[in-house]
Every structure is written in C-alpha cells, then in structure tokens.
Enzyme design. Sequence first.
Site, short mmCIF file in Angstrom:
data_model
loop_
_atom_site.label_atom_id
_atom_site.label_comp_id
_atom_site.label_asym_id
_atom_site.label_seq_id
_atom_site.Cartn_x
_atom_site.Cartn_y
_atom_site.Cartn_z
N LYS A 104 37.15 -19.88 -71.08
CA LYS A 104 36.55 -21.30 -71.33
C LYS A 104 36.42 -21.77 -72.81
CE LYS A 104 31.71 -21.62 -71.33
NZ LYS A 104 30.53 -22.37 -71.04
N LYS A 128 31.61 -22.72 -77.66
CA LYS A 128 31.11 -22.86 -79.18
C LYS A 128 31.04 -21.30 -80.10
CE LYS A 128 27.29 -25.54 -77.56
NZ LYS A 128 26.68 -24.69 -76.80
N LYS A 139 27.63 -11.89 -70.72
CA LYS A 139 27.09 -12.14 -72.15
C LYS A 139 26.67 -10.71 -72.72
CE LYS A 139 26.50 -16.97 -73.00
NZ LYS A 139 25.61 -17.99 -73.76
N1 AQP Z 1 34.71 -25.40 -71.53
C1 AQP Z 1 33.84 -26.23 -71.13
N2 AQP Z 1 34.33 -27.04 -70.26
C2 AQP Z 1 33.35 -27.88 -69.50
N3 AQP Z 1 32.31 -27.84 -69.72
C3 AQP Z 1 31.63 -27.06 -70.50
N4 AQP Z 1 30.49 -26.74 -70.99
C4 AQP Z 1 30.33 -25.82 -72.03
N5 AQP Z 1 31.49 -25.45 -72.06
C5 AQP Z 1 32.40 -26.22 -71.09
C6 AQP Z 1 29.41 -27.58 -70.53
O1 AQP Z 1 28.37 -27.86 -71.55
C7 AQP Z 1 26.96 -27.60 -71.18
C8 AQP Z 1 26.21 -26.99 -72.19
O2 AQP Z 1 26.54 -25.74 -72.63
P1 AQP Z 1 25.67 -24.90 -73.25
O3 AQP Z 1 25.98 -25.28 -74.61
O4 AQP Z 1 24.33 -25.05 -72.93
O5 AQP Z 1 26.29 -23.44 -73.10
P2 AQP Z 1 27.63 -22.75 -72.74
O6 AQP Z 1 28.06 -23.17 -71.45
O7 AQP Z 1 27.38 -21.26 -72.68
O8 AQP Z 1 28.77 -23.42 -73.71
P3 AQP Z 1 29.50 -22.79 -74.58
O9 AQP Z 1 30.19 -23.74 -75.49
O10 AQP Z 1 30.29 -21.57 -73.99
O11 AQP Z 1 28.22 -22.06 -75.63
P4 AQP Z 1 28.16 -20.71 -76.10
O12 AQP Z 1 29.43 -20.36 -76.66
O13 AQP Z 1 26.90 -20.74 -77.09
O14 AQP Z 1 27.89 -19.90 -74.79
C9 AQP Z 1 27.02 -27.15 -69.79
O15 AQP Z 1 26.72 -28.39 -68.94
C10 AQP Z 1 28.40 -26.66 -69.59
O16 AQP Z 1 28.45 -26.51 -68.29
#
Ligand code: AQP
Length: 332
Positions: free
Chosen positions: A194, A197, A111
């Site tokens: 992956k 968001k 990040k």
């Molecule tokens: N692509 C994914 N596939 C499976 N699981 C996922 N999770 C996130 N993306 C995927 C799971 O969702 C939960 C919450 O994630 P988070 O919002 O706390 O942070 P993250 O994992 O960093 O999700 P994002 O969407 O990628 O958010 P940003 O872009 O803000 O960093 C976790 O249990 C994660 O495993």
Amino acid sequence: MNRIFSGIQPTGNLHLGNYLGAIRNWVKLQRDFECIFCIVDLHAITVPQEPAALRKATREVTAAYIACGIDPDACTIFNQSTVRAHAELAWTLGCLTPLGWLNRMTQFKEKAGKQRDEAGLGLYAYPVLMAADILAYKATHVPVGEDQKQHLELARDIAGAFNRRYGVEFFPLPEPQIFGTATRVMSLRDGTRKMSKSEPSEQSRINLTDDADAIAQKIRRAKTDPHSLPDSVKGLEGRAEAENLMGIYAALTDKSIEAVVAEFAGAQFSTFKGALADVAVAVLSPITAEMNRLMADPGAIDAVLRRGAERAGAMADGYLREIYEIVGFLRP
Ligand code: AQP
C-alpha cells in the site's frame, strides 16, 4: 445525532492514498454527521518520531484536512495529545482488554516484524488507544479503510466488555462507515504494497504537497508491466500495477473501473499515464495551493487546533467523569 470519529497519524507527508481512502470521504460525511477529525499524534509516537518533524507534520495534516474541504467551523479538528481523555481512557480500557485479543492484531505483527521483542508497548496497545479515541466521544460511526477493520472490531469488543463488566449500557457499539468507492491505493513502485507515508522511497507515493511536475514525473516513472492495457476488468487480474493505476484514475474521475478499462482498452501505458497525470494534477493542484497558503500562517492553524481541542476536551471530559464514576474512582 450520529457522531463520526476518525484520524490520521502525523507521521509524514499525506499522500494520494490518505486522500482517496480517507479524507475525501470525510468531506462528504460532514453534511450528515457531527464530525470529529483528529490528528492522532499519540498514535504517531508508537514508532520513533523526530520532535520537530512531528510538530510540522501535525500542522501539515491539519492544513490538508482544511484544504481538502473539511470545514473547521462545522467539524471539530484537534490533535489527540491536547485532550487528556484519550490517554486516560486507554488505560481504563486496557485494564479490561485480554492479551489474547491484542495478540490477534495483524497490524502489530506487520509493524513489529521480526523485531517483536524490540517493539514498544505503545505499538502493541495501539488498538486500545484507538478504541479510547472512538469511545471517548461515544462515536457511533467510524469511517475505516480495509486495514483498520480489525481494530474497529476490537473497539466494539472493548466497548461491550466495559458495558458487561459494569452492568451498564454506556458505550454505543461503533459501526464501521464503509464507502463503496473507498480506494486502497498501492505504491507506485510495487502494486502489491500500500502507498504509505513511512515508505522510504519518495517515488512510491504522490504527496499532497507535490507540484504538477513532481506528480507527472512520479506517474511517468511508476512501475508497469510490458503489456498494453486490457479490454476487460478480468484482464487486470495478476497485473497489480495496471489495476492500481487504473483504480486511481477511476477514483480521481469518479468513474467505474469498467468505464476506465473501456476508455483505455488496448492503449499503451505511456498514453494512459499522460491522461492519469492530467487528472491527478487537476484534482490535487487546488489542494496543494490551499495547503501552501494555510501553511504560510502556522498561527492560524494552531488557532484551529486550539478551538478544536476546547470543543473535544469539553465533550470527552464530561464522558470521562461519568466513566470514572462507573468504575468507582473516588473524586474527593
Ligand atoms: N494507501 C492507502 N490507500 C487507501 N487509504 C489509505 N490510508 C492510508 N494509506 C492508504 C487511510 O488513511 C487513513 C489514515 O491512515 P494513518 O495515517 O492513520 O495510518 P496508515 O493507514 O498506517 O497510513 P500510512 O500512510 O501507511 O502511514 P504510516 O506509514 O505512518 O503507517 C486511514 O483511514 C487509512 O485507511
């Protein structure tokens, strides 16, 4: 009773990855565990957030939890910043976390990227806050995706360090709650990244708020390769997009990847994408409709969060008092 803690950052629209990789599994857990599901807004601000968007996303994630089947009466749903124990315990735990442990965290490296010196202290200390989230409730189990395993390991190390430093058996070491079927959903534009968001391209993800047309269109435009679909799972090797789309189909239909490969052996992507769009719409439409219904009444969502904050706060404040006693803070 075993206790689960988990959370999602209100950093934007929830997507199919959050649903298949996290929330769908939580819905099953609420039958067997005492569950605390948080909207982790303190984590969200480790990268810049626009205040109005943060508030909106906090309500939206709450609505998504409920629309996906989490029962706000049986589980505790709240946003992290409303319970002061998270930030306070993070400080206490941060004081006994060696920098060397944090330096190993791969998510910070990813990040922060090349701008390491520009990254905030909060982003660096993110895993300590996550340890505090879990330990503030003495949670015994944490459902984690692949990407969060390292942070949970660190939370266990920090719990052990606290117990050793003060010669107590206060914190249980939280166990990962792994799902055989936990799916890692990849971007529709690049099967090696992956679904996320914060990825700028809307076409890379299916949001839980997308309508049927948007879902079908995004799947139609999803990146593929020029070959027809393989007739064995081995044939998916080196074909990240095919593997991702077939994995999504398997997760949405609760079938094994072997069964999905057998069903579409030799088919063209266009045929498969039509079938995938149908199942995605069938699963997500009721969730989207329920989310829209809930979002139309922000007062009701806030009431759920207030009730959750009261319950979570009562539990965490009790533990925090005991922790401060152990640490030696005078309560005059
Ligand atoms: N692509 C994914 N596939 C499976 N699981 C996922 N999770 C996130 N993306 C995927 C799971 O969702 C939960 C919450 O994630 P988070 O919002 O706390 O942070 P993250 O994992 O960093 O999700 P994002 O969407 O990628 O958010 P940003 O872009 O803000 O960093 C976790 O249990 C994660 O495993």
